[in-house]
Design a protein around this motif. Structure first.
Motif, PDB file in Angstrom:
ATOM      1  N   TYR A   1     -27.399   0.893 -41.031  1.00 14.21           N
ATOM      2  CA  TYR A   1     -28.146   1.514 -39.951  1.00 14.21           C
ATOM      3  C   TYR A   1     -27.274   1.783 -38.729  1.00 14.21           C
ATOM      4  O   TYR A   1     -26.367   1.031 -38.423  1.00 14.21           O
ATOM      5  CB  TYR A   1     -29.312   0.628 -39.516  1.00 14.21           C
ATOM      6  CG  TYR A   1     -30.373   0.438 -40.561  1.00 14.21           C
ATOM      7  CD1 TYR A   1     -30.799   1.486 -41.359  1.00 14.21           C
ATOM      8  CD2 TYR A   1     -30.965  -0.797 -40.734  1.00 14.21           C
ATOM      9  CE1 TYR A   1     -31.778   1.312 -42.310  1.00 14.21           C
ATOM     10  CE2 TYR A   1     -31.957  -0.983 -41.686  1.00 14.21           C
ATOM     11  CZ  TYR A   1     -32.359   0.078 -42.472  1.00 14.21           C
ATOM     12  OH  TYR A   1     -33.340  -0.097 -43.404  1.00 14.21           O
TER      13      TYR A   1
ATOM     14  N   GLU B   1     -32.109   3.745 -38.815  1.00 18.50           N
ATOM     15  CA  GLU B   1     -31.867   5.029 -39.488  1.00 18.50           C
ATOM     16  C   GLU B   1     -30.483   4.998 -40.113  1.00 18.50           C
ATOM     17  O   GLU B   1     -29.543   4.470 -39.534  1.00 18.50           O
ATOM     18  CB  GLU B   1     -31.927   6.194 -38.488  1.00 18.50           C
ATOM     19  CG  GLU B   1     -33.253   6.378 -37.798  1.00 18.50           C
ATOM     20  CD  GLU B   1     -34.334   6.933 -38.707  1.00 18.50           C
ATOM     21  OE1 GLU B   1     -34.026   7.355 -39.842  1.00 18.50           O
ATOM     22  OE2 GLU B   1     -35.497   6.928 -38.290  1.00 18.50           O
TER      23      GLU B   1
ATOM     24  N   LEU C   1     -30.878  11.657 -37.333  1.00 20.21           N
ATOM     25  CA  LEU C   1     -32.110  10.952 -36.992  1.00 20.21           C
ATOM     26  C   LEU C   1     -31.845   9.826 -35.998  1.00 20.21           C
ATOM     27  O   LEU C   1     -32.662   9.556 -35.119  1.00 20.21           O
ATOM     28  CB  LEU C   1     -32.774  10.404 -38.252  1.00 20.21           C
ATOM     29  CG  LEU C   1     -33.325  11.443 -39.223  1.00 20.21           C
ATOM     30  CD1 LEU C   1     -33.846  10.774 -40.492  1.00 20.21           C
ATOM     31  CD2 LEU C   1     -34.413  12.278 -38.565  1.00 20.21           C
TER      32      LEU C   1
END
Length: 54
Positions: A22, A40, A45
């Motif tokens: 992430y 994410e 994103l």
């Protein structure tokens, strides 16, 4: 730190730690460093999350 991107003129940072899938984001505000996981794995994103978070 494997990857690092600056947003908002360098006031917001999106980065990925070596052992994480992430992206993380951080900013220095009010004399303190604030950090949070974007949860994410996509950079695009993660950048959207970071801009909304800041």
């Amino acid at each position: 730190m494997a990857a690092h991107h600056e947003l908002m003129g360098g006031k917001l940072h999106v980065y990925k730690r070596e052992n994480s899938t992430y992206w993380q984001c951080s900013t220095f505000l009010g004399g303190k460093n604030h950090r949070v996981s974007t949860k994410e794995d996509s950079l695009a994103l993660a950048k959207d999350f970071a801009e909304d978070w800041s």
